[in-house]
Design a protein around this motif. Sequence first.
Motif, PDB file in Angstrom:
ATOM      1  N   ASP A 104       0.805  -1.219   0.000  1.00  0.00           N
ATOM      2  CA  ASP A 104       0.000   0.000   0.000  1.00  0.00           C
ATOM      3  C   ASP A 104       0.840   1.272   0.000  1.00  0.00           C
ATOM      4  O   ASP A 104       0.379   2.317  -0.483  1.00  0.00           O
ATOM      5  N   ASP A 105       2.040   1.217   0.541  1.00  0.00           N
ATOM      6  CA  ASP A 105       2.881   2.405   0.639  1.00  0.00           C
ATOM      7  C   ASP A 105       3.789   2.597  -0.575  1.00  0.00           C
ATOM      8  O   ASP A 105       4.540   3.574  -0.637  1.00  0.00           O
ATOM      9  N   ALA A 106       3.714   1.675  -1.532  1.00  0.00           N
ATOM     10  CA  ALA A 106       4.676   1.692  -2.632  1.00  0.00           C
ATOM     11  C   ALA A 106       4.594   2.961  -3.459  1.00  0.00           C
ATOM     12  O   ALA A 106       5.625   3.538  -3.853  1.00  0.00           O
ATOM     13  N   PHE A 107       3.399   3.445  -3.728  1.00  0.00           N
ATOM     14  CA  PHE A 107       3.236   4.526  -4.703  1.00  0.00           C
ATOM     15  C   PHE A 107       3.694   5.870  -4.139  1.00  0.00           C
ATOM     16  O   PHE A 107       4.328   6.664  -4.853  1.00  0.00           O
ATOM     17  N   ALA A 108       3.410   6.113  -2.878  1.00  0.00           N
ATOM     18  CA  ALA A 108       3.935   7.326  -2.243  1.00  0.00           C
ATOM     19  C   ALA A 108       5.452   7.265  -2.166  1.00  0.00           C
ATOM     20  O   ALA A 108       6.139   8.294  -2.356  1.00  0.00           O
ATOM     21  N   HIS A 109       5.993   6.085  -1.912  1.00  0.00           N
ATOM     22  CA  HIS A 109       7.443   5.904  -1.856  1.00  0.00           C
ATOM     23  C   HIS A 109       8.077   6.221  -3.208  1.00  0.00           C
ATOM     24  O   HIS A 109       9.108   6.904  -3.289  1.00  0.00           O
ATOM     25  N   VAL A 110       7.447   5.747  -4.286  1.00  0.00           N
ATOM     26  CA  VAL A 110       7.958   6.025  -5.631  1.00  0.00           C
ATOM     27  C   VAL A 110       7.941   7.523  -5.910  1.00  0.00           C
ATOM     28  O   VAL A 110       8.929   8.108  -6.368  1.00  0.00           O
ATOM     29  N   MET A 111       6.811   8.165  -5.626  1.00  0.00           N
ATOM     30  CA  MET A 111       6.679   9.575  -5.981  1.00  0.00           C
ATOM     31  C   MET A 111       7.562  10.475  -5.126  1.00  0.00           C
ATOM     32  O   MET A 111       7.903  11.578  -5.539  1.00  0.00           O
ATOM     33  N   ASN A 140      -2.742  -5.859 -11.648  1.00  0.00           N
ATOM     34  CA  ASN A 140      -2.973  -5.350 -12.997  1.00  0.00           C
ATOM     35  C   ASN A 140      -3.792  -4.067 -13.041  1.00  0.00           C
ATOM     36  O   ASN A 140      -3.435  -3.135 -13.761  1.00  0.00           O
ATOM     37  N   ALA A 141      -4.883  -4.012 -12.308  1.00  0.00           N
ATOM     38  CA  ALA A 141      -5.823  -2.899 -12.437  1.00  0.00           C
ATOM     39  C   ALA A 141      -5.718  -1.889 -11.305  1.00  0.00           C
ATOM     40  O   ALA A 141      -5.475  -0.703 -11.540  1.00  0.00           O
ATOM     41  N   ALA A 142      -5.894  -2.331 -10.064  1.00  0.00           N
ATOM     42  CA  ALA A 142      -5.829  -1.389  -8.941  1.00  0.00           C
ATOM     43  C   ALA A 142      -4.432  -0.784  -8.828  1.00  0.00           C
ATOM     44  O   ALA A 142      -4.286   0.404  -8.517  1.00  0.00           O
ATOM     45  N   GLY A 143      -3.409  -1.571  -9.092  1.00  0.00           N
ATOM     46  CA  GLY A 143      -2.050  -1.048  -9.062  1.00  0.00           C
ATOM     47  C   GLY A 143      -1.866   0.070 -10.074  1.00  0.00           C
ATOM     48  O   GLY A 143      -1.235   1.097  -9.780  1.00  0.00           O
ATOM     49  N   ALA A 144      -2.405  -0.116 -11.277  1.00  0.00           N
ATOM     50  CA  ALA A 144      -2.332   0.939 -12.291  1.00  0.00           C
ATOM     51  C   ALA A 144      -3.050   2.195 -11.814  1.00  0.00           C
ATOM     52  O   ALA A 144      -2.541   3.314 -11.957  1.00  0.00           O
ATOM     53  N   ALA A 145      -4.240   2.009 -11.254  1.00  0.00           N
ATOM     54  CA  ALA A 145      -5.016   3.152 -10.780  1.00  0.00           C
ATOM     55  C   ALA A 145      -4.281   3.899  -9.667  1.00  0.00           C
ATOM     56  O   ALA A 145      -4.224   5.135  -9.662  1.00  0.00           O
ATOM     57  N   LEU A 146      -3.708   3.170  -8.727  1.00  0.00           N
ATOM     58  CA  LEU A 146      -3.000   3.802  -7.613  1.00  0.00           C
ATOM     59  C   LEU A 146      -1.718   4.492  -8.071  1.00  0.00           C
ATOM     60  O   LEU A 146      -1.355   5.549  -7.548  1.00  0.00           O
ATOM     61  N   ALA A 147      -1.039   3.901  -9.051  1.00  0.00           N
ATOM     62  CA  ALA A 147       0.163   4.526  -9.593  1.00  0.00           C
ATOM     63  C   ALA A 147      -0.185   5.867 -10.254  1.00  0.00           C
ATOM     64  O   ALA A 147       0.522   6.875 -10.072  1.00  0.00           O
ATOM     65  N   ILE A 148      -1.268   5.878 -11.013  1.00  0.00           N
ATOM     66  CA  ILE A 148      -1.695   7.112 -11.682  1.00  0.00           C
ATOM     67  C   ILE A 148      -2.146   8.139 -10.657  1.00  0.00           C
ATOM     68  O   ILE A 148      -1.784   9.329 -10.740  1.00  0.00           O
ATOM     69  N   GLN A 149      -2.925   7.698  -9.697  1.00  0.00           N
ATOM     70  CA  GLN A 149      -3.427   8.616  -8.666  1.00  0.00           C
ATOM     71  C   GLN A 149      -2.279   9.316  -7.950  1.00  0.00           C
ATOM     72  O   GLN A 149      -2.302  10.532  -7.730  1.00  0.00           O
ATOM     73  N   ALA A 150      -1.262   8.554  -7.586  1.00  0.00           N
ATOM     74  CA  ALA A 150      -0.113   9.130  -6.881  1.00  0.00           C
ATOM     75  C   ALA A 150       0.677  10.083  -7.774  1.00  0.00           C
ATOM     76  O   ALA A 150       1.250  11.069  -7.290  1.00  0.00           O
ATOM     77  N   ALA A 151       0.704   9.810  -9.079  1.00  0.00           N
ATOM     78  CA  ALA A 151       1.509  10.608 -10.005  1.00  0.00           C
ATOM     79  C   ALA A 151       0.767  11.805 -10.583  1.00  0.00           C
ATOM     80  O   ALA A 151       1.387  12.635 -11.266  1.00  0.00           O
ATOM     81  N   LEU A 152      -0.526  11.922 -10.348  1.00  0.00           N
ATOM     82  CA  LEU A 152      -1.309  12.984 -10.987  1.00  0.00           C
ATOM     83  C   LEU A 152      -0.740  14.387 -10.759  1.00  0.00           C
ATOM     84  O   LEU A 152      -0.659  15.182 -11.715  1.00  0.00           O
ATOM     85  N   PRO A 153      -0.355  14.761  -9.538  1.00  0.00           N
ATOM     86  CA  PRO A 153       0.207  16.114  -9.384  1.00  0.00           C
ATOM     87  C   PRO A 153       1.425  16.355 -10.273  1.00  0.00           C
ATOM     88  O   PRO A 153       1.566  17.426 -10.869  1.00  0.00           O
ATOM     89  N   ALA A 154       2.287  15.361 -10.386  1.00  0.00           N
ATOM     90  CA  ALA A 154       3.484  15.514 -11.221  1.00  0.00           C
ATOM     91  C   ALA A 154       3.127  15.538 -12.699  1.00  0.00           C
ATOM     92  O   ALA A 154       3.737  16.273 -13.488  1.00  0.00           O
TER      93      ALA A 154
END
Length: 241
Positions: A58-65, A102-116
């Motif tokens: 769950d914390d992966a996407f914030a960590h990436v961004m 496949n799906a939720a991971g894509a959505a969460l990755a996009i959600q986290a990256a939207l500001p950038a």
Amino acid sequence: MAANILIYGATGGIGRCLARQLAETGHRLHLVAREAATLAPLADELAAGWTAADVLDDDAFAHVMAQAPELLDGLVYAVGNIHLKPFARLGASDMARDYRLNAAGAALAIQAALPALRAGSSGASIVLFSSVAASHGFAMHGSIGMAKAAVEGLTLALAAELAPAIRVNAIALSLTETPLARPLLTSARVRDTITAMHPLKRLGQPEDAAQLAAFLLGPQSSWITGQVIGVDGGRGVIASS
């Protein structure tokens, strides 16, 4: 023009091929994959930034961004799996994992990256990956077909919601010769049988998908959004003979 591109699944067959193509044309990359031991050498080779992260965390996407560029021009979610199992043997955990990966991971990755993505250049582009199994019925594809169909639904919804600032497209693959597909191609007989199912009579190569992904990320595709484009040897639309 050089762009900042974030690639999830960068050490997979298609992600790696795409990263090399983009680096060769001067783009700045931030690469994401689960295993640092395979990711770090690739990032060094391409002079790219990188983050080791598991998209099931769950914390992966914030960590990436937190480590990715503050301005992004493109995002690629090339994470996926090939999970084939008879429907009667599928458990809730199988379906939940396929959907998350496949799906939720894509959505969460996009959600986290939207500001950038919104802060980057006008015309930012997102590329997702689906499968011919999302729109065609294949035995033992119940869970993965359902998850990839969700990717296509996400593509359409976000293309509508994020236009005109951000374009969103998906590439629907048939079997492509990557390390992920290797267990399905263990014998010449199986390989020949699967090859024959495709009107173009060959299996996909990582370059086939990577070249289209690179095009969809670039300005040449600036009037393309909300599309699910088959890179499938014709399997999705032509009956094999």
